[in-house]
Motif scaffolding. Structure first.
Motif, mmCIF file in Angstrom:
data_model
loop_
_atom_site.group_PDB
_atom_site.id
_atom_site.type_symbol
_atom_site.label_atom_id
_atom_site.label_comp_id
_atom_site.label_asym_id
_atom_site.label_seq_id
_atom_site.Cartn_x
_atom_site.Cartn_y
_atom_site.Cartn_z
ATOM 1 N N PHE A 50 0.871 -1.179 0.000
ATOM 2 C CA PHE A 50 0.000 0.000 0.000
ATOM 3 C C PHE A 50 0.906 1.227 0.000
ATOM 4 O O PHE A 50 1.615 1.478 0.966
ATOM 5 C CB PHE A 50 -0.944 -0.046 1.215
ATOM 6 C CG PHE A 50 -1.963 -1.143 1.083
ATOM 7 C CD1 PHE A 50 -1.612 -2.470 1.263
ATOM 8 C CD2 PHE A 50 -3.267 -0.854 0.718
ATOM 9 C CE1 PHE A 50 -2.539 -3.496 1.103
ATOM 10 C CE2 PHE A 50 -4.203 -1.860 0.557
ATOM 11 C CZ PHE A 50 -3.846 -3.187 0.743
ATOM 12 N N ARG A 53 -1.603 3.854 -2.020
ATOM 13 C CA ARG A 53 -2.593 3.232 -2.902
ATOM 14 C C ARG A 53 -2.299 1.727 -3.002
ATOM 15 O O ARG A 53 -1.133 1.338 -3.128
ATOM 16 C CB ARG A 53 -2.449 3.874 -4.278
ATOM 17 C CG ARG A 53 -3.241 3.206 -5.356
ATOM 18 C CD ARG A 53 -2.759 3.665 -6.709
ATOM 19 N NE ARG A 53 -3.343 4.945 -7.047
ATOM 20 C CZ ARG A 53 -3.088 5.575 -8.191
ATOM 21 N NH1 ARG A 53 -2.247 5.074 -9.047
ATOM 22 N NH2 ARG A 53 -3.653 6.730 -8.443
ATOM 23 N N THR A 55 -1.255 -1.492 -4.387
ATOM 24 C CA THR A 55 -0.512 -1.766 -5.622
ATOM 25 C C THR A 55 -0.088 -3.233 -5.624
ATOM 26 O O THR A 55 0.653 -3.667 -4.730
ATOM 27 C CB THR A 55 0.745 -0.860 -5.685
ATOM 28 O OG1 THR A 55 0.318 0.496 -5.525
ATOM 29 C CG2 THR A 55 1.481 -1.011 -6.993
ATOM 30 N N PRO A 79 -3.680 3.778 -14.222
ATOM 31 C CA PRO A 79 -4.360 4.455 -13.114
ATOM 32 C C PRO A 79 -4.637 5.915 -13.443
ATOM 33 O O PRO A 79 -3.914 6.527 -14.219
ATOM 34 C CB PRO A 79 -3.363 4.358 -11.964
ATOM 35 C CG PRO A 79 -2.322 3.428 -12.403
ATOM 36 C CD PRO A 79 -2.336 3.374 -13.889
ATOM 37 N N SER A 81 -5.153 9.585 -11.736
ATOM 38 C CA SER A 81 -5.101 10.503 -10.592
ATOM 39 C C SER A 81 -4.352 11.731 -11.085
ATOM 40 O O SER A 81 -3.819 11.728 -12.195
ATOM 41 C CB SER A 81 -4.370 9.872 -9.413
ATOM 42 O OG SER A 81 -2.988 10.091 -9.544
ATOM 43 N N GLN A 203 -1.215 10.632 -5.342
ATOM 44 C CA GLN A 203 -1.895 9.608 -6.143
ATOM 45 C C GLN A 203 -3.104 9.057 -5.392
ATOM 46 O O GLN A 203 -4.158 8.827 -5.957
ATOM 47 C CB GLN A 203 -0.945 8.443 -6.431
ATOM 48 C CG GLN A 203 -0.134 8.655 -7.678
ATOM 49 C CD GLN A 203 0.854 7.538 -7.902
ATOM 50 O OE1 GLN A 203 1.187 6.788 -6.986
ATOM 51 N NE2 GLN A 203 1.333 7.436 -9.111
ATOM 52 N N GLU A 204 -2.922 8.826 -4.080
ATOM 53 C CA GLU A 204 -4.005 8.222 -3.309
ATOM 54 C C GLU A 204 -4.971 9.273 -2.766
ATOM 55 O O GLU A 204 -6.164 9.037 -2.644
ATOM 56 C CB GLU A 204 -3.408 7.377 -2.160
ATOM 57 C CG GLU A 204 -4.400 6.615 -1.318
ATOM 58 C CD GLU A 204 -5.223 5.577 -2.101
ATOM 59 O OE1 GLU A 204 -5.056 5.461 -3.327
ATOM 60 O OE2 GLU A 204 -6.071 4.921 -1.466
ATOM 61 N N TYR A 205 -4.425 10.439 -2.415
ATOM 62 C CA TYR A 205 -5.267 11.493 -1.829
ATOM 63 C C TYR A 205 -5.129 12.758 -2.688
ATOM 64 O O TYR A 205 -4.369 13.671 -2.342
ATOM 65 C CB TYR A 205 -4.827 11.776 -0.389
ATOM 66 C CG TYR A 205 -4.677 10.528 0.462
ATOM 67 C CD1 TYR A 205 -5.786 9.740 0.766
ATOM 68 C CD2 TYR A 205 -3.436 10.127 0.950
ATOM 69 C CE1 TYR A 205 -5.654 8.575 1.513
ATOM 70 C CE2 TYR A 205 -3.296 8.976 1.707
ATOM 71 C CZ TYR A 205 -4.408 8.206 1.980
ATOM 72 O OH TYR A 205 -4.274 7.061 2.720
ATOM 73 N N LYS A 360 -3.373 -0.825 -14.739
ATOM 74 C CA LYS A 360 -4.545 -0.863 -13.849
ATOM 75 C C LYS A 360 -5.497 -1.941 -14.363
ATOM 76 O O LYS A 360 -5.657 -2.086 -15.578
ATOM 77 C CB LYS A 360 -5.256 0.496 -13.870
ATOM 78 C CG LYS A 360 -6.459 0.571 -12.950
ATOM 79 C CD LYS A 360 -7.170 1.899 -13.055
ATOM 80 C CE LYS A 360 -7.973 2.015 -14.334
ATOM 81 N NZ LYS A 360 -8.762 3.247 -14.422
ATOM 82 N N THR A 376 -7.388 -1.770 -9.692
ATOM 83 C CA THR A 376 -6.187 -1.901 -8.854
ATOM 84 C C THR A 376 -4.951 -1.523 -9.677
ATOM 85 O O THR A 376 -4.822 -1.923 -10.844
ATOM 86 C CB THR A 376 -6.019 -3.361 -8.369
ATOM 87 O OG1 THR A 376 -7.188 -3.709 -7.639
ATOM 88 C CG2 THR A 376 -4.793 -3.531 -7.495
ATOM 89 N N THR A 377 -4.037 -0.779 -9.054
ATOM 90 C CA THR A 377 -2.757 -0.464 -9.708
ATOM 91 C C THR A 377 -1.888 -1.719 -9.686
ATOM 92 O O THR A 377 -1.800 -2.398 -8.659
ATOM 93 C CB THR A 377 -2.050 0.672 -8.936
ATOM 94 O OG1 THR A 377 -2.922 1.785 -8.941
ATOM 95 C CG2 THR A 377 -0.732 1.045 -9.559
#
Ligand code: HEM
Length: 486
Positions: A50, A53, A55, A79, A81, A203-205, A360, A376-377
């Motif tokens: 993680f 994100r 991965t 992905p 973002s 990337q995640e937030y 992805k 999912t990445t």
């Protein structure tokens, strides 16, 4: 917390993550691919980290083939973002970071058009050798110095080949300010995209890109450099349009694409072919086509300086098959098994895109019977295949002979099968055929004319790379000697 770990359980098992930051504290941000290889020894060839994100990492060839070839359509996504789309000026633009029908159509069109201009065919030889002529001019001068850096001549040589295809001209040696500036921008984007925690966090937030320091380092600064490349492509488009004959046979990729836009407009087809899309496609090809091949050639110099015995054997084959004066041709390659083996081992050892480009999943799926949810990445890690001691014993050694059978003429099928520097499947490198031609012709042309060695009082070049999206050798100055005086 309960919900977080319930979500974690949906992915293949890996090191236990912490809420919000995932496994960021456990990952070596510099030498990431080695760190993931070590984790693979514990968790197997398919596991999740993680970052933060989720991965999924895939480290062995059979599982990579299952994902990228057998289930190629499901794993062909990229992905989405702020960071993933930073390399396109609008969502799902260009080729490298686009997906679905749009990607498929742009990739098919671009490869078809580049093939018309010779990519992957023998007419390309002339274009490559014309760039090599400029390279000879530069290196002949460097050969009179005590020591010299091959970096810039190689960047210019490779950069001009892709420039010729896309825009129809070469950068002049004595007018290099613009190309240096652009090449530096590519290097900075590739370096920064990989080595920053801020990039991973955004990337995640995505909201974090609005924070002052994190936002600038993880988004703003990278975008600023990337926009220099988009501006360059847009200027080239404007120049092309000034005197473009829309009915004549196009002589560059840009001209062909502009004609395609006009044709579609006339047919009332307002789809994804636009000047903005063209600028993204040009930027993708320019940066992917220049940085990767030039970096591989820089590793060639490093490795051959470190291994003079391999250089001598390579030169002997070149002298036997081509001689000292005739220009090398692609047709020579079939008679040059040792040279082919050196090129294979070079790409294995240089390992320039160790983490591959992220994919992805476009639907729920599984690999090695482990479930992987949609969206999912996925990192199909090329470096662990190229470094796998089962297929490449003593992988740290630079040993071209590992690709040859005992007869020295035929190739070791297992080793060749595990050589995947261009990745596999639907997303496999779109410039592979051009890259293979460039590497063969440039390496042979250089070795036919020069020898490269450690300068008097100097040291062997370092094998420690500078880590980025591509692994680049540290700056190095070598001694260049002309092999034949005429
Ligand atoms: C993609 C490697 C040269 C254009 C890729 C990928 C790798 C790669 C690993 C990612 C594949 C994936 O996502 O699974 C290399 C290496 C090169 C090289 C090692 C040279 C030694 C080139 C050249 C060009 C090029 C010369 C252009 C003329 C591209 C493009 C993509 C790509 C457009 C994106 C493909 C897509 O997303 O559909 N390359 N490459 N590359 N490469 Fe290369």
């Amino acid at each position: 917390i309960h919900r977080y770990y319930k979500n974690v359980a949906r992915y293949p098992p890996g090191p236990t993550p912490l809420p919000f930051i995932g496994n960021l504290l456990q990952i070596d941000k510099v030498n990431t691919h080695k760190c993931l290889e070590r984790m693979s020894a514990t968790y197997g060839p398919v596991f999740t980290v993680f970052l933060p994100r989720p991965t999924v990492i895939i480290t062995k060839l059979p599982e990579i083939k299952e994902a990228l070839i057998k289930k190629g359509d499901v794993f062909a996504g990229r992905p989405n973002s702020p960071i993933d789309t930073i390399t396109s000026t609008f969502e799902n633009g260009g080729i490298i970071f686009s997906w679905n029908e749009l990607w498929r159509d742009q990739r098919r069109y671009a490869m078809h058009t580049l093939r018309n201009f010779g990519m992957g065919r023998n007419v390309m030889e002339e274009k490559i050798m014309s760039s090599v002529a400029t390279l000879y001019g530069q290196v002949d001068e460097l050969a009179h110095q005590d020591k010299a850096d091959m970096n810039w001549p190689l960047q210019l040589c490779v950069g001009n080949i892709i420039n010729e295809l896309l825009f129809g001209y070469h950068f002049a040696v004595n007018d290099c300010a613009k190309s240096v500036y652009l090449i530096e921008s590519v290097e900075k984007v590739f370096f920064r995209l990989r080595n920053r925690i801020s990039v991973l966090l955004i990337q995640e937030y995505p909201w974090m890109r609005h924070l002052p320091v994190v936002g600038w380092q993880g988004y703003g600064e990278i975008r600023e450099d990337f926009m220099k490349l988009i501006d360059f492509a847009s200027e080239e488009i404007t120049e092309h349009k000034k005197d473009l004959d829309y009915d004549a046979e196009p002589s560059t990729f840009t001209a062909a694409y502009l004609q395609e836009i006009r044709k579609r407009e006339q047919n009332g087809n307002t789809d994804s072919y636009s000047e903005l899309q063209l600028a993204n496609v040009l930027t993708d090809f320019w940066s992917a086509g220049m940085e990767t091949t030039a970096t591989t050639m820089r590793w060639a110099i490093v490795l051959l300086v470190r291994h003079p015995e391999i250089q001598t054997k390579l030169q002997k084959e070149i002298d036997d098959v081509i001689g000292p004066n005739r220009q090398p041709k692609m047709a020579d390659k079939t008679n040059m098994p040792y040279t082919s083996a050196v090129l294979m081992e070079l790409q294995r050892k240089a390992n320039i895109v160790p983490l591959n480009v992220v994919h992805k999943t476009l639907a729920d799926t599984e690999v090695a019977n482990l479930p992987i949810p949609a969206n999912t990445t996925v990192l199909a890690q090329i470096s662990s295949v190229l470094d796998d001691p089962e297929s490449f014993p003593q992988p740290e050694r630079f040993n071209p002979d590992r690709f040859l059978n005992a007869d020295g003429k035929t190739f070791n099928a297992t080793a060749v099968d595990h050589l995947v520097p261009f990745s596999l499947g639907k997303r496999q490198c779109a410039g592979e055929s051009l890259a293979r031609m460039e590497l063969f012709l440039i390496l042979v042309a250089l070795m036919q004319r020069y020898s490269f060695s450690v300068p008097v009082g100097g040291q062997l070049p370092n094998m420690m790379p500078v880590y980025g999206v591509t692994q680049v050798p540290l700056p190095y100055e070598c001694k260049i000697t002309m092999r034949h005086q005429d």
